[in-house]
Design a protein around this motif. Structure first.
Motif, PDB file in Angstrom:
ATOM      1  N   GLU A 181      34.173  19.368  -1.887  1.00  0.00           N
ATOM      2  CA  GLU A 181      35.264  20.303  -2.356  1.00  0.00           C
ATOM      3  C   GLU A 181      35.798  19.585  -3.693  1.00  0.00           C
ATOM      4  O   GLU A 181      36.888  20.260  -4.136  1.00  0.00           O
ATOM      5  N   ASP A 182      34.917  19.016  -4.473  1.00  0.00           N
ATOM      6  CA  ASP A 182      35.233  18.566  -5.942  1.00  0.00           C
ATOM      7  C   ASP A 182      34.548  19.829  -6.604  1.00  0.00           C
ATOM      8  O   ASP A 182      33.645  20.556  -6.308  1.00  0.00           O
ATOM      9  N   THR A 183      35.148  19.740  -7.896  1.00  0.00           N
ATOM     10  CA  THR A 183      35.053  20.899  -8.759  1.00  0.00           C
ATOM     11  C   THR A 183      33.465  20.768  -9.494  1.00  0.00           C
ATOM     12  O   THR A 183      33.015  21.820 -10.172  1.00  0.00           O
ATOM     13  N   GLU A 184      32.771  19.661  -9.183  1.00  0.00           N
ATOM     14  CA  GLU A 184      31.377  19.404  -9.756  1.00  0.00           C
ATOM     15  C   GLU A 184      30.386  19.681  -8.930  1.00  0.00           C
ATOM     16  O   GLU A 184      29.282  19.651  -9.131  1.00  0.00           O
ATOM     17  N   ALA A 185      30.509  20.306  -7.668  1.00  0.00           N
ATOM     18  CA  ALA A 185      29.687  20.678  -6.453  1.00  0.00           C
ATOM     19  C   ALA A 185      28.607  21.684  -7.236  1.00  0.00           C
ATOM     20  O   ALA A 185      27.397  21.259  -7.124  1.00  0.00           O
ATOM     21  N   GLU A 186      29.024  22.888  -7.651  1.00  0.00           N
ATOM     22  CA  GLU A 186      28.196  23.558  -8.251  1.00  0.00           C
ATOM     23  C   GLU A 186      27.389  23.138  -9.412  1.00  0.00           C
ATOM     24  O   GLU A 186      26.314  23.454  -9.543  1.00  0.00           O
ATOM     25  N   SER A 187      28.032  22.209 -10.243  1.00  0.00           N
ATOM     26  CA  SER A 187      27.352  21.811 -11.266  1.00  0.00           C
ATOM     27  C   SER A 187      25.972  20.855 -10.923  1.00  0.00           C
ATOM     28  O   SER A 187      25.095  20.939 -11.567  1.00  0.00           O
ATOM     29  N   ARG A 188      26.344  20.133  -9.892  1.00  0.00           N
ATOM     30  CA  ARG A 188      25.124  19.405  -9.227  1.00  0.00           C
ATOM     31  C   ARG A 188      24.264  20.321  -8.852  1.00  0.00           C
ATOM     32  O   ARG A 188      22.948  20.056  -8.826  1.00  0.00           O
ATOM     33  N   ILE A 189      24.519  21.249  -8.159  1.00  0.00           N
ATOM     34  CA  ILE A 189      23.476  22.115  -7.622  1.00  0.00           C
ATOM     35  C   ILE A 189      22.670  22.958  -8.828  1.00  0.00           C
ATOM     36  O   ILE A 189      21.291  23.130  -8.858  1.00  0.00           O
ATOM     37  N   VAL A 190      23.416  23.429  -9.826  1.00  0.00           N
ATOM     38  CA  VAL A 190      22.672  23.842 -11.003  1.00  0.00           C
ATOM     39  C   VAL A 190      21.886  22.611 -11.594  1.00  0.00           C
ATOM     40  O   VAL A 190      20.866  23.158 -12.344  1.00  0.00           O
ATOM     41  N   GLN A 191      22.202  21.615 -11.665  1.00  0.00           N
ATOM     42  CA  GLN A 191      21.278  20.470 -12.244  1.00  0.00           C
ATOM     43  C   GLN A 191      19.776  20.662 -11.440  1.00  0.00           C
ATOM     44  O   GLN A 191      18.812  20.181 -12.221  1.00  0.00           O
ATOM     45  N   LEU A 192      19.932  20.978 -10.114  1.00  0.00           N
ATOM     46  CA  LEU A 192      18.618  21.079  -9.639  1.00  0.00           C
ATOM     47  C   LEU A 192      17.855  22.127 -10.331  1.00  0.00           C
ATOM     48  O   LEU A 192      16.641  21.898 -10.098  1.00  0.00           O
ATOM     49  N   PHE A 193      18.368  23.265 -10.719  1.00  0.00           N
ATOM     50  CA  PHE A 193      17.550  24.388 -11.390  1.00  0.00           C
ATOM     51  C   PHE A 193      16.894  23.617 -12.703  1.00  0.00           C
ATOM     52  O   PHE A 193      15.888  23.650 -13.010  1.00  0.00           O
ATOM     53  N   LYS A 194      17.738  22.812 -13.257  1.00  0.00           N
ATOM     54  CA  LYS A 194      17.156  22.037 -14.542  1.00  0.00           C
ATOM     55  C   LYS A 194      16.009  21.061 -14.323  1.00  0.00           C
ATOM     56  O   LYS A 194      15.288  20.747 -15.206  1.00  0.00           O
ATOM     57  N   ASP A 195      16.138  20.482 -13.108  1.00  0.00           N
ATOM     58  CA  ASP A 195      15.193  19.493 -12.664  1.00  0.00           C
ATOM     59  C   ASP A 195      13.750  20.097 -12.021  1.00  0.00           C
ATOM     60  O   ASP A 195      13.068  19.655 -11.362  1.00  0.00           O
ATOM     61  N   SER A 196      13.759  21.579 -12.146  1.00  0.00           N
ATOM     62  CA  SER A 196      12.684  22.445 -11.483  1.00  0.00           C
ATOM     63  C   SER A 196      12.542  22.464 -10.059  1.00  0.00           C
ATOM     64  O   SER A 196      11.485  22.411  -9.563  1.00  0.00           O
ATOM     65  N   GLU A 197      14.015  22.200  -9.527  1.00  0.00           N
ATOM     66  CA  GLU A 197      13.948  22.609  -8.007  1.00  0.00           C
ATOM     67  C   GLU A 197      14.768  23.776  -7.667  1.00  0.00           C
ATOM     68  O   GLU A 197      15.466  23.848  -6.958  1.00  0.00           O
ATOM     69  N   GLU A 198      14.119  24.963  -8.202  1.00  0.00           N
ATOM     70  CA  GLU A 198      14.818  26.440  -7.972  1.00  0.00           C
ATOM     71  C   GLU A 198      15.018  26.535  -6.562  1.00  0.00           C
ATOM     72  O   GLU A 198      16.028  27.207  -6.335  1.00  0.00           O
ATOM     73  N   ASP A 199      14.010  26.459  -5.832  1.00  0.00           N
ATOM     74  CA  ASP A 199      14.094  26.865  -4.493  1.00  0.00           C
ATOM     75  C   ASP A 199      15.315  26.152  -3.648  1.00  0.00           C
ATOM     76  O   ASP A 199      15.885  26.480  -2.869  1.00  0.00           O
ATOM     77  N   LEU A 200      15.408  24.912  -3.951  1.00  0.00           N
ATOM     78  CA  LEU A 200      16.137  23.863  -3.261  1.00  0.00           C
ATOM     79  C   LEU A 200      17.694  24.379  -3.746  1.00  0.00           C
ATOM     80  O   LEU A 200      18.548  24.667  -3.164  1.00  0.00           O
ATOM     81  N   ALA A 201      17.658  24.804  -5.045  1.00  0.00           N
ATOM     82  CA  ALA A 201      18.995  24.995  -5.620  1.00  0.00           C
ATOM     83  C   ALA A 201      19.572  26.217  -5.114  1.00  0.00           C
ATOM     84  O   ALA A 201      20.737  26.562  -4.783  1.00  0.00           O
ATOM     85  N   VAL A 202      18.630  27.283  -4.930  1.00  0.00           N
ATOM     86  CA  VAL A 202      19.123  28.471  -4.463  1.00  0.00           C
ATOM     87  C   VAL A 202      19.412  28.370  -2.965  1.00  0.00           C
ATOM     88  O   VAL A 202      20.597  28.936  -2.561  1.00  0.00           O
ATOM     89  N   ALA A 203      18.679  27.600  -2.224  1.00  0.00           N
ATOM     90  CA  ALA A 203      19.048  27.334  -0.721  1.00  0.00           C
ATOM     91  C   ALA A 203      20.345  26.689  -0.691  1.00  0.00           C
ATOM     92  O   ALA A 203      21.154  27.226   0.315  1.00  0.00           O
ATOM     93  N   LEU A 204      20.604  25.858  -1.448  1.00  0.00           N
ATOM     94  CA  LEU A 204      21.850  25.089  -1.367  1.00  0.00           C
ATOM     95  C   LEU A 204      23.054  25.795  -1.732  1.00  0.00           C
ATOM     96  O   LEU A 204      24.219  25.948  -1.230  1.00  0.00           O
ATOM     97  N   LEU A 205      22.875  26.716  -2.847  1.00  0.00           N
ATOM     98  CA  LEU A 205      24.051  27.778  -3.250  1.00  0.00           C
ATOM     99  C   LEU A 205      24.217  28.879  -2.363  1.00  0.00           C
ATOM    100  O   LEU A 205      25.367  29.149  -1.744  1.00  0.00           O
ATOM    101  N   ASN A 206      22.958  29.008  -1.533  1.00  0.00           N
ATOM    102  CA  ASN A 206      23.420  30.318  -0.277  1.00  0.00           C
ATOM    103  C   ASN A 206      24.134  29.574   0.620  1.00  0.00           C
ATOM    104  O   ASN A 206      25.034  30.140   1.334  1.00  0.00           O
TER     105      ASN A 206
END
Length: 193
Positions: free
Chosen positions: A133-158
């Motif tokens: 519920e914190d405001t940084e949740a999406e930022s942590r997911i976006v960090q996964l994109f930067k770490d080349s974990e695109e599939d994981l990031a998309v799955a978590l966003l979904n």
């Protein structure tokens, strides 16, 4: 002619041939060719399945979408963001919004799933990404994109999107009513051929 000359097509060859068939909207023949690729023990990949899913989505042929998604699961081929897009869009465009969300959740879970079918530590995902519920949740997911974990990031966003919209998150993806129905229909269709 290829077979007669001793050239056995690879997965990439089948993908190209299937694309040609789909240009003429011949989905049934594309499925037959996919079956031939499978029977020749070619290693089926996400791109090959997504090629058919894209056309089935475009034509809103839900039964083909469902059959191909279950075939992917049977072959242990993990979905990717394109798979999620085609399946979600096919249902949403046909007006099946709840089913679209359930399918998105199941496919996202399958994207996170390890090769042996198990999930990584789900509590970490739930607490840090999906239900945070914190405001940084999406930022942590976006960090996964930067770490080349695109599939994981998309799955978590979904999955976060599903949770925000009030859909319950289940870590037993294959136990969802949608997944069980697809499995049952797949078995019936494969048994009929």
């Amino acid at each position: 002619m290829m077979l007669r000359d001793g050239f056995y097509p690879l997965t990439v060859t089948y993908t190209i041939l299937i694309k040609i068939l789909l240009e003429d909207d011949d989905i049934e023949e594309a499925l037959n060719l996919l079956d031939q690729a499978s029977s020749e023990r070619n290693e089926l990949d996400t791109l090959l399945f997504n090629t058919i899913l894209e056309k089935a989505c475009e034509k809103e042929v839900i039964e083909v979408v469902e059959f191909v998604v279950e075939w992917m699961d049977q072959e242990k081929v993990q979905p990717d963001p394109a798979t999620c897009h085609f399946v979600f869009s096919a249902y949403a465009n046909s007006g099946f919004h709840s089913t679209a969300m359930e399918a998105l959740q199941v496919l996202s879970m399958r994207m996170i799933c390890e090769e042996d079918g198990s999930f990584p530590e789900k509590a970490e995902f739930e607490d840090d990404f999906i239900f945070a519920e914190d405001t940084e949740a999406e930022s942590r997911i976006v960090q996964l994109f930067k770490d080349s974990e695109e599939d994981l990031a998309v799955a978590l966003l979904n999955l976060r999107w599903c949770a925000v919209l009030g859909f319950p998150i289940s870590w037993s993806a294959n136990q969802s009513p949608w997944a069980r129905r697809l499995s049952s229909n797949y078995t019936a269709r494969k048994g009929a051929t």
